[in-house]
Design a protein around this motif. Structure first.
Motif, PDB file in Angstrom:
ATOM      1  N   TRP A 188      34.093  39.084  31.848  1.00  0.00           N
ATOM      2  CA  TRP A 188      35.338  38.352  31.629  1.00  0.00           C
ATOM      3  C   TRP A 188      35.960  38.815  30.335  1.00  0.00           C
ATOM      4  O   TRP A 188      35.313  39.427  29.502  1.00  0.00           O
ATOM      5  N   CYS A 189      37.247  38.488  30.191  1.00  0.00           N
ATOM      6  CA  CYS A 189      37.931  38.837  28.949  1.00  0.00           C
ATOM      7  C   CYS A 189      37.542  37.835  27.881  1.00  0.00           C
ATOM      8  O   CYS A 189      37.624  36.632  28.100  1.00  0.00           O
ATOM      9  N   LYS A 219      53.749  39.372  31.734  1.00  0.00           N
ATOM     10  CA  LYS A 219      53.739  40.097  33.009  1.00  0.00           C
ATOM     11  C   LYS A 219      54.597  41.353  32.950  1.00  0.00           C
ATOM     12  O   LYS A 219      54.194  42.416  33.442  1.00  0.00           O
ATOM     13  N   PRO A 254      46.978  43.713  36.620  1.00  0.00           N
ATOM     14  CA  PRO A 254      46.325  42.415  36.869  1.00  0.00           C
ATOM     15  C   PRO A 254      45.304  42.056  35.783  1.00  0.00           C
ATOM     16  O   PRO A 254      45.231  40.904  35.342  1.00  0.00           O
ATOM     17  N   LEU A 255      44.515  43.043  35.364  1.00  0.00           N
ATOM     18  CA  LEU A 255      43.534  42.807  34.304  1.00  0.00           C
ATOM     19  C   LEU A 255      44.242  42.476  32.993  1.00  0.00           C
ATOM     20  O   LEU A 255      43.810  41.587  32.244  1.00  0.00           O
ATOM     21  N   GLN A 311      45.435  38.930  33.168  1.00  0.00           N
ATOM     22  CA  GLN A 311      44.275  38.036  33.088  1.00  0.00           C
ATOM     23  C   GLN A 311      43.779  37.897  31.646  1.00  0.00           C
ATOM     24  O   GLN A 311      43.490  36.798  31.174  1.00  0.00           O
ATOM     25  N   CYS A 312      43.701  39.014  30.939  1.00  0.00           N
ATOM     26  CA  CYS A 312      43.160  39.015  29.582  1.00  0.00           C
ATOM     27  C   CYS A 312      44.107  38.395  28.552  1.00  0.00           C
ATOM     28  O   CYS A 312      43.656  37.841  27.559  1.00  0.00           O
ATOM     29  N   SER A 350      46.907  36.260  29.235  1.00  0.00           N
ATOM     30  CA  SER A 350      47.661  35.050  29.599  1.00  0.00           C
ATOM     31  C   SER A 350      47.421  33.899  28.627  1.00  0.00           C
ATOM     32  O   SER A 350      48.341  33.145  28.316  1.00  0.00           O
ATOM     33  N   SER A 351      46.205  33.791  28.098  1.00  0.00           N
ATOM     34  CA  SER A 351      45.921  32.696  27.173  1.00  0.00           C
ATOM     35  C   SER A 351      46.536  32.928  25.792  1.00  0.00           C
ATOM     36  O   SER A 351      46.521  32.028  24.944  1.00  0.00           O
TER      37      SER A 351
END
Length: 198
Positions: free
Chosen positions: A16-17, A34, A44-45, A48-49, A51-52
Motif C-alpha cells: 500500500w501507499c 486526477k 490509477p496508482l 491512490q497514493c 488522494s489523501s
C-alpha cells in the motif's frame, strides 16, 4: 521450506501507499490530483497514493510534487524494512542472501536521494529564476537516481525463486510510485517555467 514459503507470503501479503496524510477531500482538490496524475505512467496508482494529500495540496504543483516524492520516500523506506526481513528468513540460499544484502545497500542510496529531494523541494517554496533551476535540477537528478537504484535492486537476483519473486514484486511497485513522483516533479518544473504557478 514450508517456513520460508509462509514467511514470504506474510511479508508480501499487503502493498500500500505509505502516505501518512488524512482529511476529507473536495471534488475540486481531487480533480487536480486526477488531472495531474494523467501525466504519469501509472495514473490509477498515482491517484491512490496521493488522494489523501488532496486537501493539503490544494491545486499547488509544488506541494503535489513534494507529496509525491514524500510518498515515494516512505514506500522506499518500507521496502528496505521488507527486504531486510528477507535476509533473516530461515532457509534463504547464500546467493539469495548476497543479492538481498546488495539490494539493501542500493536501496539505502535510494532513500538518501529521495530524502535530499524532499529537503530540496522545501527550499524551493520561494525560489525563482536561476535559484529555482538549480534546486529543480537537483531534485530531478536525485529522484531519477532513486528510480535507477530501485531498478538495479530488482534486477540483482541471478537465481530464480520465491525470494527473487518477493523482492521483484515489491520493487516493481516502489519503482512505479517513484516513476510517478518523477513525472510530477517534471510537470511542476515545466509549468513553473511557463509561468503557471499553481
Amino acid at each position: 521450506m514450508e517456513k520460508l514459503v509462509f514467511c514470504l507470503l506474510v511479508l508480501v501479503a499487503n502493498l500500500w501507499c505509505t502516505t501518512g496524510a488524512n482529511g476529507a477531500t473536495t471534488p475540486t482538490a481531487m480533480d487536480f490530483i486526477k488531472a495531474s496524475c494523467k501525466t504519469t505512467l501509472h495514473p490509477p496508482l498515482c491517484i491512490q497514493c496521493l488522494s489523501s494529500y488532496a486537501v493539503s495540496v490544494q491545486g499547488s504543483d509544488h506541494r503535489l510534487a513534494k507529496a509525491a516524492v514524500t510518498v515515494s520516500l516512505n514506500d522506499t523506506k518500507s521496502a528496505v524494512v521488507f527486504i531486510s526481513k528477507l535476509a533473516r528468513v530461515s532457509g534463504i540460499k547464500p546467493i539469495e542472501y548476497r543479492a538481498v544484502k546488495d539490494c539493501i545497500s542500493t536501496m539505502a542510496n535510494s532513500v538518501k536521494s529521495l530524502s535530499q529531494s524532499v529537503q530540496e523541494l522545501d527550499l524551493m517554496a520561494r525560489t525563482t529564476g536561476q535559484d529555482f533551476e538549480w534546486h529543480m535540477s537537483n531534485v530531478e537528478t536525485w529522484v531519477g537516481s532513486a528510480l535507477t537504484n530501485q531498478n538495479i535492486c530488482s534486477r540483482g537476483f541471478g537465481v530464480n525463486g520465491r525470494v527473487k519473486d518477493a523482492v521483484t514484486k515489491r520493487m516493481v511497485y516502489v519503482s512505479q510510485v517513484t516513476s510517478n513522483a518523477l513525472a510530477l516533479v517534471n510537470r511542476f518544473a515545466v509549468r513553473h517555467r511557463k509561468g503557471i504557478h499553481a
